[in-house]
Design an enzyme around this catalytic site. Structure first.
Site, PDB file in Angstrom:
ATOM      1  N   ILE A 117       0.948  -1.125  -0.292  1.00 32.53           N
ATOM      2  CA  ILE A 117       0.252  -0.088  -0.038  1.00 32.53           C
ATOM      3  C   ILE A 117       0.660   1.169   0.432  1.00 32.53           C
ATOM      4  CG2 ILE A 117      -1.931   1.216   0.852  1.00 32.53           C
ATOM      5  CD1 ILE A 117      -2.736  -1.540   2.394  1.00 32.53           C
ATOM      6  N   ASN A 131       9.858  -6.692   4.820  1.00 30.18           N
ATOM      7  CA  ASN A 131       9.051  -7.411   3.965  1.00 30.18           C
ATOM      8  C   ASN A 131       8.235  -6.577   2.468  1.00 30.18           C
ATOM      9  OD1 ASN A 131       6.670  -8.891   3.272  1.00 30.18           O
ATOM     10  ND2 ASN A 131       4.699  -8.068   3.774  1.00 30.18           N
ATOM     11  N   ASP A 140      14.441   1.509  10.924  1.00 31.65           N
ATOM     12  CA  ASP A 140      13.146   0.912  11.344  1.00 31.65           C
ATOM     13  C   ASP A 140      12.872   1.803  12.286  1.00 31.65           C
ATOM     14  OD1 ASP A 140      12.055  -0.565  13.221  1.00 31.65           O
ATOM     15  OD2 ASP A 140      13.040  -2.348  12.501  1.00 31.65           O
ATOM     16  N   LYS A 152       1.599  -7.405   9.966  1.00 31.39           N
ATOM     17  CA  LYS A 152       0.565  -7.304   9.315  1.00 31.39           C
ATOM     18  C   LYS A 152      -0.090  -8.662   8.733  1.00 31.39           C
ATOM     19  CE  LYS A 152       1.048  -7.222   4.088  1.00 31.39           C
ATOM     20  NZ  LYS A 152       0.746  -7.103   2.484  1.00 31.39           N
ATOM     21  N   SER A 205      -7.238  -1.639  10.320  1.00 31.12           N
ATOM     22  CA  SER A 205      -7.921  -2.152  10.109  1.00 31.12           C
ATOM     23  C   SER A 205      -9.332  -2.509   9.810  1.00 31.12           C
ATOM     24  CB  SER A 205      -6.717  -3.645   9.767  1.00 31.12           C
ATOM     25  OG  SER A 205      -8.059  -4.370   9.893  1.00 31.12           O
ATOM     26  N   TYR A 222      -2.671  -9.802  16.052  1.00 24.42           N
ATOM     27  CA  TYR A 222      -2.472  -8.545  15.215  1.00 24.42           C
ATOM     28  C   TYR A 222      -3.328  -7.425  14.661  1.00 24.42           C
ATOM     29  CZ  TYR A 222      -3.116  -6.174  10.583  1.00 24.42           C
ATOM     30  OH  TYR A 222      -3.123  -5.242   9.782  1.00 24.42           O
ATOM     31  N   LYS A 281      -3.476  -2.635  16.581  1.00 26.91           N
ATOM     32  CA  LYS A 281      -4.491  -1.797  16.050  1.00 26.91           C
ATOM     33  C   LYS A 281      -5.086  -1.077  16.996  1.00 26.91           C
ATOM     34  CE  LYS A 281      -2.721  -2.382  11.520  1.00 26.91           C
ATOM     35  NZ  LYS A 281      -1.584  -1.142  10.840  1.00 26.91           N
ATOM     36  N   LEU A 291      -6.894 -14.147  -0.134  1.00 23.78           N
ATOM     37  CA  LEU A 291      -8.007 -14.332  -0.895  1.00 23.78           C
ATOM     38  C   LEU A 291      -6.724 -14.326  -2.194  1.00 23.78           C
ATOM     39  CD1 LEU A 291      -9.990 -16.009  -1.725  1.00 23.78           C
ATOM     40  CD2 LEU A 291     -11.543 -14.080  -1.980  1.00 23.78           C
ATOM     41  N   ASP A 335     -13.062 -16.140  11.264  1.00 26.73           N
ATOM     42  CA  ASP A 335     -12.838 -15.832  10.391  1.00 26.73           C
ATOM     43  C   ASP A 335     -14.751 -15.120  10.261  1.00 26.73           C
ATOM     44  OD1 ASP A 335     -11.234 -15.573   8.017  1.00 26.73           O
ATOM     45  OD2 ASP A 335     -11.717 -16.811   6.776  1.00 26.73           O
TER      46      ASP A 335
HETATM   47  P1  NAD Z   1       3.252  -4.541   3.651  1.00 25.41           P
HETATM   48  O1  NAD Z   1       4.276  -5.666   4.484  1.00 25.41           O
HETATM   49  O2  NAD Z   1       3.375  -4.442   1.739  1.00 25.41           O
HETATM   50  O3  NAD Z   1       3.877  -2.683   3.939  1.00 25.41           O
HETATM   51  C1  NAD Z   1       4.245  -2.970   5.534  1.00 25.41           C
HETATM   52  C2  NAD Z   1       5.931  -2.316   5.014  1.00 25.41           C
HETATM   53  O4  NAD Z   1       6.293  -1.652   6.517  1.00 25.41           O
HETATM   54  C3  NAD Z   1       7.047  -3.449   4.435  1.00 25.41           C
HETATM   55  O5  NAD Z   1       7.707  -2.346   3.445  1.00 25.41           O
HETATM   56  C4  NAD Z   1       7.996  -3.824   5.510  1.00 25.41           C
HETATM   57  O6  NAD Z   1       8.977  -3.652   5.206  1.00 25.41           O
HETATM   58  C5  NAD Z   1       8.383  -2.386   6.586  1.00 25.41           C
HETATM   59  N1  NAD Z   1       7.838  -1.953   7.894  1.00 25.41           N
HETATM   60  C6  NAD Z   1       7.797  -3.384   8.940  1.00 25.41           C
HETATM   61  N2  NAD Z   1       8.205  -3.411  10.027  1.00 25.41           N
HETATM   62  C7  NAD Z   1       9.114  -1.780  10.008  1.00 25.41           C
HETATM   63  C8  NAD Z   1       9.817  -1.400  10.776  1.00 25.41           C
HETATM   64  N3  NAD Z   1       9.705  -1.893  12.117  1.00 25.41           N
HETATM   65  N4  NAD Z   1      10.798  -0.203  10.563  1.00 25.41           N
HETATM   66  C9  NAD Z   1      10.318   0.091   9.543  1.00 25.41           C
HETATM   67  N5  NAD Z   1       9.440  -0.904   8.579  1.00 25.41           N
HETATM   68  C10 NAD Z   1       9.042  -1.618   8.594  1.00 25.41           C
HETATM   69  O7  NAD Z   1       1.821  -3.813   4.195  1.00 25.41           O
HETATM   70  P2  NAD Z   1       0.677  -3.000   3.307  1.00 25.41           P
HETATM   71  O8  NAD Z   1      -0.270  -4.608   2.776  1.00 25.41           O
HETATM   72  O9  NAD Z   1       1.188  -2.532   2.598  1.00 25.41           O
HETATM   73  O10 NAD Z   1       0.114  -2.703   4.959  1.00 25.41           O
HETATM   74  C11 NAD Z   1      -0.010  -1.332   4.907  1.00 25.41           C
HETATM   75  C12 NAD Z   1       0.224  -0.997   6.259  1.00 25.41           C
HETATM   76  O11 NAD Z   1      -1.705  -1.243   6.434  1.00 25.41           O
HETATM   77  C13 NAD Z   1       0.411  -1.834   7.762  1.00 25.41           C
HETATM   78  O12 NAD Z   1       0.258  -1.444   8.815  1.00 25.41           O
HETATM   79  C14 NAD Z   1      -1.305  -3.169   7.491  1.00 25.41           C
HETATM   80  O13 NAD Z   1      -1.687  -3.542   8.901  1.00 25.41           O
HETATM   81  C15 NAD Z   1      -2.106  -2.483   7.332  1.00 25.41           C
HETATM   82  N6  NAD Z   1      -3.029  -3.137   6.890  1.00 25.41           N
HETATM   83  C16 NAD Z   1      -2.861  -3.683   5.327  1.00 25.41           C
HETATM   84  C17 NAD Z   1      -4.133  -3.802   5.504  1.00 25.41           C
HETATM   85  C18 NAD Z   1      -3.607  -5.681   3.592  1.00 25.41           C
HETATM   86  O14 NAD Z   1      -4.787  -6.105   4.071  1.00 25.41           O
HETATM   87  N7  NAD Z   1      -2.926  -5.059   2.794  1.00 25.41           N
HETATM   88  C19 NAD Z   1      -5.529  -4.491   5.468  1.00 25.41           C
HETATM   89  C20 NAD Z   1      -5.654  -3.409   7.095  1.00 25.41           C
HETATM   90  C21 NAD Z   1      -4.996  -2.675   7.260  1.00 25.41           C
HETATM   91  N1  UDP Z   2     -10.806 -16.708   1.354  1.00 28.27           N
HETATM   92  C1  UDP Z   2     -10.137 -18.721   0.836  1.00 28.27           C
HETATM   93  N2  UDP Z   2      -9.399 -19.337   0.774  1.00 28.27           N
HETATM   94  C2  UDP Z   2      -8.310 -18.268   0.800  1.00 28.27           C
HETATM   95  C3  UDP Z   2      -7.682 -16.714   1.610  1.00 28.27           C
HETATM   96  C4  UDP Z   2      -8.828 -16.742   1.875  1.00 28.27           C
HETATM   97  O1  UDP Z   2     -11.433 -18.938   0.963  1.00 28.27           O
HETATM   98  O2  UDP Z   2      -6.609 -19.290   0.714  1.00 28.27           O
HETATM   99  C5  UDP Z   2     -11.687 -16.253   2.204  1.00 28.27           C
HETATM  100  C6  UDP Z   2     -11.633 -16.278   3.859  1.00 28.27           C
HETATM  101  O3  UDP Z   2     -12.436 -17.604   4.051  1.00 28.27           O
HETATM  102  C7  UDP Z   2     -12.345 -14.941   3.722  1.00 28.27           C
HETATM  103  C8  UDP Z   2     -11.947 -14.111   2.492  1.00 28.27           C
HETATM  104  O4  UDP Z   2     -11.606 -14.737   1.491  1.00 28.27           O
HETATM  105  O5  UDP Z   2     -13.488 -15.308   3.169  1.00 28.27           O
HETATM  106  C9  UDP Z   2     -10.921 -12.985   2.094  1.00 28.27           C
HETATM  107  O6  UDP Z   2      -9.997 -13.330   2.929  1.00 28.27           O
HETATM  108  P1  UDP Z   2      -8.899 -12.740   3.345  1.00 28.27           P
HETATM  109  O7  UDP Z   2      -7.948 -13.510   4.199  1.00 28.27           O
HETATM  110  O8  UDP Z   2      -8.266 -11.912   2.037  1.00 28.27           O
HETATM  111  O9  UDP Z   2      -8.998 -11.297   4.139  1.00 28.27           O
HETATM  112  P2  UDP Z   2      -9.655 -10.943   5.607  1.00 28.27           P
HETATM  113  O10 UDP Z   2     -10.347 -12.832   6.056  1.00 28.27           O
HETATM  114  O11 UDP Z   2      -8.356 -10.975   6.447  1.00 28.27           O
HETATM  115  O12 UDP Z   2     -11.113  -9.991   5.276  1.00 28.27           O
END
Ligand code: NAD
Ligand code: UDP
Length: 344
Positions: free
Chosen positions: A12, A35, A58, A84, A124, A148, A152, A199, A297
């Protein structure tokens, strides 16, 4: 007037860099690359035609963060850095509390010392726990069912306490639903390491032949087709929501100095609907079989979007077909994610 983007090399974060650079903001990225690949930022530069300032570091290193805030004359932070994975958090809770909670605390202390008092935080929809009603409004009760989610919630509470202590602080807490998709150039996207938990990345790996079939977790939910329903949002829409939140905070236009907003589309799609949409976008068959429900879930989860529309004047624009098309474009152009180029 530079914005520090923590975790800006990640999925993101890299899209957010594009959105902020294209809007004319100066940015600096701090990421420990735990990551992510720094190639994502080279791609951001290629998309935007602007150089990206990048510090490998960091967020837990308070002195370094403080130095970066001073050196780049930062005025605001968009805070993505953290771990995450829900599953991993149950096995490594100490790392999750350290990276996410302690990391955010150190970041806040660095900001406080540097006089930077504006932050957007990646929260989240997981903080809503088991939905008591749908769509989920921001006032829905919160609860966490895994470490996790608890990190948050703890961070949200920390930010509210800091905001209450001094009106000069400004926080935007953004609760993401399910971010998917990729930049429409196909240059940046999600780059999961190992077996994907989510998913969409799993489906893409079935489509490109890396995995045989998708395990659909549960077909006995009380949903139209029995499979789980989520609110998938295109990552480019999601980061535009951050840009709006940044503007609202910077203008002092929010009704309070700490707001909490859902970023979702308000539409719920089932796992089987996602499979069919991806089949249409990729022209590939996605093999699947039904498996038992995944622990923790919920059946359905989708956002109430009115607050985001009113407060941020923001609404997701891209539909499910665009989410699948852009994901597939990214995967086809980068079959090994950033790894192939990194290995050259
Ligand atoms: P991502 O893992 O791709 O990005 C997180 C970044 O933070 C990575 O580049 C990692 O290298 C860096 N990082 C981790 N720990 C660190 C530290 N201690 N110091 C400096 N850098 C560090 O994840 P993302 O999907 O881009 O998610 C970004 C944020 O959004 C996260 O906080 C995550 O919890 C939140 N979020 C993500 C989702 C999702 O589904 N992707 C959903 C809800 C919330
Ligand atoms: N899911 C699934 N198979 C997978 C991964 C996820 O059926 O291999 C389903 C999961 O049960 C949920 C939806 O897909 O209903 C979204 O899952 P994801 O992990 O992407 O998001 P979250 O559950 O964290 O919202």
């Amino acid at each position: 007037m530079t914005v520090l983007i923590t975790g800006g090399a990640g999925f993101i974060g890299s899209h957010c860099c594009v959105s902020f650079l294209e809007a004319g903001h100066d940015i600096v990225v701090l990421d420990n690359l735990s990551n992510a690949s720094s190639l994502s930022l080279e791609r951001v530069a290629a998309i935007t035609g602007r150089k990206v300032s990048f510090v490998v570091g960091d967020i837990r290193d308070q002195a370094e963060v403080e130095e970066v805030l001073h050196r780049y004359k930062c005025t605001a932070v968009v805070h993505f850095a953290g771990l995450k994975s829900v599953g991993e958090s149950t096995k490594m809770p100490i790392s999750y509390y350290d990276n996410n909670v302690v990391g955010t605390l150190r970041l806040l202390s660095a900001m406080d010392n540097a006089g930077v008092r504006q932050m957007i935080f990646s929260s989240s929809a997981t903080v809503y726990g088991e939905p008591q009603f749908l769509p989920l409004t921001e006032d829905h009760p919160t609860s966490a069912v895994n470490p996790y989610g608890r990190t948050k919630l703890m961070i949200e509470e920390m930010l509210r306490d800091v905001a209450a202590s001094d009106p000069n602080w400004r926080f935007g807490i953004l609760r993401y639903f399910n971010p998917v998709g990729a930049h429409d150039s196909g240059l940046i996207g999600e780059n999961p390491l190992g077996i994907p938990n989510n998913l969409m990345p799993f489906i893409t790996q079935v489509a490109d032949g890396r995995r045989e079939q998708l395990a659909v977790f549960g077909n006995d939910y009380e949903t139209a087709d029995g499979t789980g329903v989520r609110d998938y949002i295109h990552v480019s829409d999601l980061v535009d929501g951050h840009l709006r939140a940044h503007e609202v905070l910077a203008e002092g236009a929010a009704p309070s100095n700490c707001f909490t907003v859902n970023l979702g589309t308000g539409n719920g799609y089932s796992v089987l609907e996602m499979v069919r949409a991806f089949e249409r976008a990729s022209n590939k068959e996605i093999g699947f079989s039904f498996s038992p429900r995944r622990e923790g879930d919920v059946a359905e989860c989708y956002a109430h979007t009115e607050r985001a529309e009113q407060l941020l004047n923001w609404k997701a624009k891209r539909d499910l077909d665009a989410m699948c098309r852009d994901t597939w474009n990214w995967v086809c152009k980068n079959p090994a994610g950033y790894a192939a180029e990194a290995a050259e």
